[in-house]
Design an enzyme around this catalytic site. Structure first.
Site, PDB file in Angstrom:
ATOM      1  N   ASP A 114       0.938  -1.080  -0.143  1.00 21.94           N
ATOM      2  CA  ASP A 114      -0.061  -0.078  -0.198  1.00 21.94           C
ATOM      3  C   ASP A 114       0.803   1.326   0.114  1.00 21.94           C
ATOM      4  OD1 ASP A 114      -2.583   1.304  -0.152  1.00 21.94           O
ATOM      5  OD2 ASP A 114      -2.875   1.023   2.037  1.00 21.94           O
ATOM      6  N   GLY A 142       0.180   5.464  -4.342  1.00 24.69           N
ATOM      7  CA  GLY A 142      -0.432   6.574  -4.668  1.00 24.69           C
ATOM      8  C   GLY A 142       0.103   7.962  -3.788  1.00 24.69           C
ATOM      9  N   ASN A 154     -10.602  -2.915  -6.528  1.00 25.79           N
ATOM     10  CA  ASN A 154      -9.641  -1.928  -7.331  1.00 25.79           C
ATOM     11  C   ASN A 154     -10.356  -1.573  -8.601  1.00 25.79           C
ATOM     12  OD1 ASN A 154      -6.649  -3.124  -6.154  1.00 25.79           O
ATOM     13  ND2 ASN A 154      -7.879  -1.424  -5.424  1.00 25.79           N
ATOM     14  N   ARG A 199       2.289  -5.275   5.897  1.00 30.22           N
ATOM     15  CA  ARG A 199       1.448  -4.180   5.251  1.00 30.22           C
ATOM     16  C   ARG A 199       2.390  -2.959   5.337  1.00 30.22           C
ATOM     17  NH1 ARG A 199      -4.939  -3.202   4.584  1.00 30.22           N
ATOM     18  NH2 ARG A 199      -4.739  -1.399   3.119  1.00 30.22           N
TER      19      ARG A 199
HETATM   20  C1  FPP Z   1      -1.757   0.173  -3.927  1.00 35.47           C
HETATM   21  O1  FPP Z   1      -1.054   1.477  -3.807  1.00 35.47           O
HETATM   22  C2  FPP Z   1      -0.991  -0.787  -4.561  1.00 35.47           C
HETATM   23  C3  FPP Z   1      -1.319  -1.233  -5.859  1.00 35.47           C
HETATM   24  C4  FPP Z   1      -2.744  -1.131  -6.237  1.00 35.47           C
HETATM   25  C5  FPP Z   1      -0.613  -2.650  -6.129  1.00 35.47           C
HETATM   26  C6  FPP Z   1      -0.131  -2.094  -7.590  1.00 35.47           C
HETATM   27  C7  FPP Z   1       0.835  -3.349  -8.124  1.00 35.47           C
HETATM   28  C8  FPP Z   1       2.117  -3.347  -8.308  1.00 35.47           C
HETATM   29  C9  FPP Z   1       2.969  -2.432  -7.670  1.00 35.47           C
HETATM   30  C10 FPP Z   1       2.999  -4.796  -8.620  1.00 35.47           C
HETATM   31  C11 FPP Z   1       2.442  -5.410  -9.730  1.00 35.47           C
HETATM   32  C12 FPP Z   1       3.417  -6.579 -10.011  1.00 35.47           C
HETATM   33  C13 FPP Z   1       3.361  -7.766 -11.095  1.00 35.47           C
HETATM   34  C14 FPP Z   1       4.260  -8.712 -10.975  1.00 35.47           C
HETATM   35  C15 FPP Z   1       2.283  -8.179 -11.972  1.00 35.47           C
HETATM   36  P1  FPP Z   1      -2.420   2.592  -3.772  1.00 35.47           P
HETATM   37  O2  FPP Z   1      -2.599   3.138  -5.082  1.00 35.47           O
HETATM   38  O3  FPP Z   1      -3.379   2.067  -2.842  1.00 35.47           O
HETATM   39  O4  FPP Z   1      -1.683   3.764  -2.972  1.00 35.47           O
HETATM   40  P2  FPP Z   1      -2.334   5.048  -1.840  1.00 35.47           P
HETATM   41  O5  FPP Z   1      -3.200   4.293  -0.660  1.00 35.47           O
HETATM   42  O6  FPP Z   1      -1.288   5.819  -1.316  1.00 35.47           O
HETATM   43  O7  FPP Z   1      -3.517   5.702  -2.667  1.00 35.47           O
END
Ligand code: FPP
Length: 258
Positions: free
Chosen positions: A34, A37, A82, A202
């Site tokens: 997490d 963003g 998501n 986490r």
């Molecule tokens: C959440 O951050 C994170 C994600 C949605 C994960 C994104 C996926 C990867 C980094 C790895 C993908 C890898 C492979 C091998 C396919 P957020 O956007 O919720 O952050 P925030 O809480 O600060 O808004």
């Protein structure tokens, strides 16, 4: 993302840091990545740049876990919730996953990583599914770390799916209802045949499970760090593992079992 694992995976394995007990490493680490963003916002960048940096953090973490002898790593890449994100971000993530797989597949093969994608994969774009099928198949007989990428994954959905599969077996007479026990249930989960995570990490400070591995995390140690996912590095992983090794795991009993 521009640098392939080929470069990220150094030929020399990183040694286990002093202070970590090789006998008491978690066999399986789960990750809620997490803070991508927020990491981007802090730098005045678009959110998607946080996801790009997040991929680098994941590659780093996979490499370290592999080098240090951890048997499995399961990462929450995209939850069933998501899809509610802005359309451009969802499209960016799907394209990012596809490109990462295309770029890293050779290195994953070479490094003996066994990659699998857990979740409702039918809903993913066909080109990503094709890439997933290829990566899964080409790494399936590897012997190194198991790397599970939870994509369009939801813990409740996984439990409902398992219940339905068991109900179908009972309805068709293949299974007695009385034969449904924890082992039979676990065998219908997407993680069937794998050990449960010992440790959940986490990042970015939120204190929630967020519908991740609801069954499998029953006895996992929870470790929450304020570090934002793209900043998660060797020092941060080491800190998590040291804290894990300092905990007394009781599995509901009274004796220290680790
Ligand atoms: C959440 O951050 C994170 C994600 C949605 C994960 C994104 C996926 C990867 C980094 C790895 C993908 C890898 C492979 C091998 C396919 P957020 O956007 O919720 O952050 P925030 O809480 O600060 O808004």
């Amino acid at each position: 993302m521009s640098r392939a694992l080929a470069t990220a995976f150094s030929p020399q394995r990183r040694p286990l840091p002093a202070g970590l007990d090789p006998e008491r490493l978690p066999a399986h680490v789960a990750l809620i990545m997490d803070g991508n963003g927020r990491w981007a916002r802090q730098r005045g960048l678009p959110r998607v740049m946080g996801h790009r940096a997040g991929v680098e953090a994941l590659k780093r973490t996979l490499r370290l876990c592999s080098d240090w002898g951890i048997g499995a790593l399961t990462a929450y890449a995209f939850s069933t919730e998501n899809w509610a994100r802005p359309g451009e971000e969802v499209t960016f993530l799907m394209t990012l996953f596809e490109r990462v797989l295309a770029l890293e597949l050779e290195a994953l093969e070479r490094e003996q990583v066994r990659i699998r994608f857990l979740g409702d994969l039918e809903q993913l774009p066909p080109s990503l599914r094709q890439q997933i099928d290829e990566a899964t198949q080409r790494t399936s007989s590897n012997t190194g770390i198991r790397f599970n990428v939870c994509t369009n994954y939801g813990g409740r959905r996984e439990l409902v799916r398992a219940a339905r599969r068991l109900a179908e077996q009972v309805a068709s007479g293949q299974l007695e209802a009385a034969a449904i026990d924890e082992e039979a249930f676990a065998a219908e989960l997407l993680t069937a045949g794998q050990v449960d995570p010992d440790l959940l990490i986490r990042t970015s400070g939120e204190q929630r499970i967020s519908n991740f591995l609801l069954w499998q995390l029953a006895y996992a140690e929870l470790y929450i760090t304020e570090v934002l996912w793209p900043d998660f590095d060797e020092e941060a992983l080491l800190k998590a593992l040291l804290e894990y090794q300092g905990r007394h795991r009781r599995f509901g009993g009274v004796q220290t079992s680790r």
